[in-house]
Design a protein around this motif. Structure first.
Motif, PDB file in Angstrom:
ATOM      1  N   VAL A 208      -2.773  13.611  -7.833  1.00 21.41           N
ATOM      2  CA  VAL A 208      -1.907  12.848  -7.028  1.00 21.41           C
ATOM      3  C   VAL A 208      -2.399  12.705  -5.534  1.00 21.41           C
ATOM      4  CG1 VAL A 208       0.234  12.528  -6.056  1.00 21.41           C
ATOM      5  CG2 VAL A 208       0.020  13.723  -8.278  1.00 21.41           C
ATOM      6  N   PRO A 209      -2.765  11.333  -4.912  1.00 22.42           N
ATOM      7  CA  PRO A 209      -3.179  11.144  -3.675  1.00 22.42           C
ATOM      8  C   PRO A 209      -2.350  11.701  -2.687  1.00 22.42           C
ATOM      9  CG  PRO A 209      -3.399   9.170  -4.950  1.00 22.42           C
ATOM     10  CD  PRO A 209      -2.640  10.181  -5.829  1.00 22.42           C
ATOM     11  N   PRO A 210      -2.754  12.478  -1.422  1.00 29.22           N
ATOM     12  CA  PRO A 210      -1.807  13.030  -0.519  1.00 29.22           C
ATOM     13  C   PRO A 210      -0.765  11.948  -0.040  1.00 29.22           C
ATOM     14  CG  PRO A 210      -4.187  13.469  -0.171  1.00 29.22           C
ATOM     15  CD  PRO A 210      -3.913  12.282  -1.134  1.00 29.22           C
ATOM     16  N   GLY A 211       0.474  12.325  -0.159  1.00 30.01           N
ATOM     17  CA  GLY A 211       1.691  11.754   0.391  1.00 30.01           C
ATOM     18  C   GLY A 211       2.326  10.985  -0.371  1.00 30.01           C
ATOM     19  N   ALA A 212       1.553  10.638  -1.559  1.00 32.82           N
ATOM     20  CA  ALA A 212       2.199   9.747  -2.716  1.00 32.82           C
ATOM     21  C   ALA A 212       3.410  10.351  -3.439  1.00 32.82           C
ATOM     22  CB  ALA A 212       0.982   9.467  -3.768  1.00 32.82           C
ATOM     23  N   THR A 213       4.417   9.404  -3.606  1.00 33.78           N
ATOM     24  CA  THR A 213       5.953  10.057  -4.408  1.00 33.78           C
ATOM     25  C   THR A 213       5.777   9.047  -5.722  1.00 33.78           C
ATOM     26  OG1 THR A 213       6.876   8.493  -3.066  1.00 33.78           O
ATOM     27  CG2 THR A 213       6.844  10.700  -2.310  1.00 33.78           C
TER      28      THR A 213
END
Length: 657
Positions: free
Chosen positions: A78-83
């Motif tokens: 999961v890319p950093p900061g992705a929700t």
């Protein structure tokens, strides 16, 4: 009569009641309600040429050969900061030229993170997209799913049997939206049944027991590197870093004779002699000798997927008709994979492909597939001439050519998806392959005549596809690039030639290359070698060029040529032929009746009556046809015995090892 006295009072009461109702409830004049469109909201990001952070781990369990189920576990960073993570199932598949991704075969899709089930929704507009809600700070999610391979032909192409499988990564994986697929890194692992051999063009193979893994690669290369695996398998080295990897239903089907194997070595040499360059570091011809797994011929940059009938190797002469797929797909490494129409190259498998130059991509490969087969001996020259005759004969009686151009058939993969058509001769199919090949044959013979035999389309192949030796990337092209290269080989009005032959409907039958090449199309009462062998294998009967039908081994009409004699009598696909002139139907009886109905010197002829069953009705129809049995052949027309232009084209060019 008594009710008539009460009517005025009742009407007055109703009017009083209506006036007492609220305004919004009062009866209004009838109108047509006209809604406004709800705006479409695009939620899937377009791809960018930027790396996807991290490496996806793709683990496929392909051991369930009983149920034909591939069980997939995919771990996606999961890319950093992705929700929210949007994952795509490949839709526009390379080599299919259309949106063929079998999403309906992907089942039991579940997403988790840290052991907790995640919520997901399918995009309502782009249904190949999955939106997964991800808790903040989640490093990776796990996707579990099952790809359910068809078990019967009626469900789709069978890719797994008890003896073999054909694993295509794009059918059983998801990839993150927003990135060029070449920027997505994947670590693949597959489990196969014990004792099976696995073949693929992927690099860095490592095997522990029945689990096989490969080096980390990008998703584009992964999709371009399918697997053939099987219990009965053998690998043959063909030279020049090319391998022939074969799997079969039974071990005895792999027993190819040395002199026949040598034709494949010659094919490799002929391919390199033709193109003058190599656009792969190694290459695998993946071959399945089977009638249990579905047929295929599909190109890749460093491999190809091919299927033969089971006995094609051990009954070599009888199955000469069946071996053209490998020369065709091998040629695609240069034409279609290395050089590709600019609008057919896409950054991911979501962007639609534009197919209008498939008459180069596939038409030339059809042409070179014929040529390389004859030059190498993978097929005999007589069989190749039979295939050319079959194509040429078809287009002399093909009403669809009057309204639809060759180039327009390049769009067929998108909207028709090779669906059977009631009257394909009127609708047309994907004739950019076969009519395209005949157009390129004419181009070859124009060059040969114009240069007194010093040049041919081989020179175009080297100049167009043979550039940048060792490069196995993609070099795109447009129509103007094709014309420019042709003019560099031999100055001619190639733009007008191609626009007339390819882009304009209503053209004469494409016989120019055959006639310039010193041959002519003729009709005989016996099938040519290609048609004869193919019919013997299928047990079918093609009377396309006589009464206008093809008939399966059980007497059922499988197709009917529009405006043919059978068509005019009311015969259509699906009807069962019960009797011929009062005699129980079989193929010989029908052929004899067609011959007997041929007009004699005195102008007389016997009738041709067919008793047919359609649904629950049995009728007898009269076929008004009197020209006898007809199959197309190519016959030498040039005087003397010197090789003609077509003879020279089909002659070997390799330097003997």
């Amino acid at each position: 009569m008594a009710n008539s006295f009460k009517a005025p009072a009742l009407l007055a009461a109703l009017l009083v009641t209506a006036s007492a109702l609220p305004a919004h409830a009062q009866v209004q004049p009838a109108t047509n309600t006209k809604p406004m469109a709800v705006p479409i909201v695009r939620q899937v990001p377009d791809p960018e040429d930027k790396p996807f952070p991290g490496t996806i781990r793709l683990d496929i369990d392909a051991t369930d050969v009983t149920r034909g189920a591939y069980r997939v576990t995919e771990t996606i960073p999961v890319p950093p900061g992705a929700t929210r993570l949007t994952l795509l199932y490949p839709q526009w598949l390379p080599g299919n030229h259309g949106p063929r991704g079998p999403l309906s075969e992907l089942a039991d899709v579940r997403f988790t993170a840290g052991g907790k089930v995640l919520t997901w929704t399918r995009d309502p507009v782009e249904v190949y997209a999955f939106h997964v809600d991800v808790p903040a700070g989640t490093p990776a999610i796990e996707a579990r799913m099952v790809h359910t391979s068809p078990l019967r032909d009626s469900e789709g192409r069978v890719t797994m049997t008890r003896e073999m499988l054909n694993l295509q990564w794009e059918k059983m994986s998801l990839y993150p939206a927003g990135h060029y697929v070449r920027q997505i890194r994947v670590q693949p692992t597959v489990a196969v049944p014990d004792g099976w051999t696995v073949f693929t063009a992927l690099d860095g193979k490592k095997q522990t027991g029945n689990r096989v893994s490969w080096d980390v690669t990008d998703y584009e290369t992964l999709v371009d590197s399918p697997i053939f695996a099987g219990l009965h398998a053998q690998r043959f080295f063909l030279g020049n870093s090319v391998w022939l990897d074969a799997i079969a239903d039974k071990p005895e089907l792999l027993a190819i004779k040395p002199e026949n194997l040598a034709t494949y070595r010659a094919l490799v040499d002929e391919g390199l002699a033709l193109y003058g360059a190599k656009h792969f570091d190694h290459y695998d011809l993946l071959l399945a000798l089977t009638d249990r797994m579905g047929g295929i011929g599909l190109e890749h940059h460093r491999s190809s997927e091919n299927q033969y009938e089971p006995r094609t190797w051990i009954d070599w002469a009888a199955n000469d008709w069946d071996r053209n797929v490998i020369p065709h797909e091998f040629s695609h490494s240069w034409d279609g994979k290395f050089r590709r129409p600019a609008k057919l190259w896409t950054p991911d498998y979501r962007q639609p492909m534009q197919d209008n130059l498939l008459w180069v991509y596939e038409g030339q490969d059809q042409f070179w597939g014929y040529v390389l087969a004859a030059r190498s001996g993978v097929q005999t020259k007589d069989t190749v001439l039979g295939m050319l005759a079959n194509n040429a004969g078809l287009f002399t009686q093909y009403p669809g050519r009057e309204w639809r151009s060759v180039e327009d058939t390049t769009h067929d993969p998108v909207f028709a998806a090779r669906k059977p058509k009631p009257f394909s001769s009127l609708a047309r199919n994907e004739e950019y392959y076969t009519e395209g090949a005949l157009v390129w044959l004419e181009a070859d013979q124009i060059i040969r005549q114009g240069t007194a035999g010093k040049k041919g389309l081989d020179d175009f192949a080297r100049a167009f596809f043979g550039i940048r030796d060792g490069d196995w990337g993609v070099v795109p092209y447009e129509f103007e690039d094709v014309v420019s290269t042709l003019n560099g080989v031999f100055p001619y009005d190639w733009a007008s030639f191609l626009k007339t032959r390819i882009q304009t409907p209503g053209q004469p039958a494409p016989l120019g290359g055959i006639e310039r090449g010193g041959y002519k199309l003729v009709w005989k009462a016996e099938p040519n070698p290609f048609d004869k062998a193919r019919a013997a294998d299928s047990k079918a009967l093609s009377l396309y060029h006589s009464i206008g039908v093809t008939i399966d081994k059980d007497g059922k009409v499988t197709s009917c040529r529009w405006d043919s004699a059978a068509f005019k009598a009311g015969v259509v696909s699906g009807v069962q032929i019960v009797a011929v002139n009062g005699l129980t139907y079989d193929q010989d009886t029908l052929k004899q009746a067609i011959t007997a109905a041929k007009t004699d010197a005195a102008g007389g002829a016997k009738p041709l009556d067919l008793t047919i069953r359609r649904d629950d009705r049995v009728t007898t129809v009269s076929i008004d046809y009197h020209d006898g049995l007809r199959w197309p052949w190519l016959e030498r027309a040039a005087p003397g015995t010197a090789p003609t232009g077509l003879d020279i084209l089909l002659s070997p060019k390799r330097t003997t090892r």
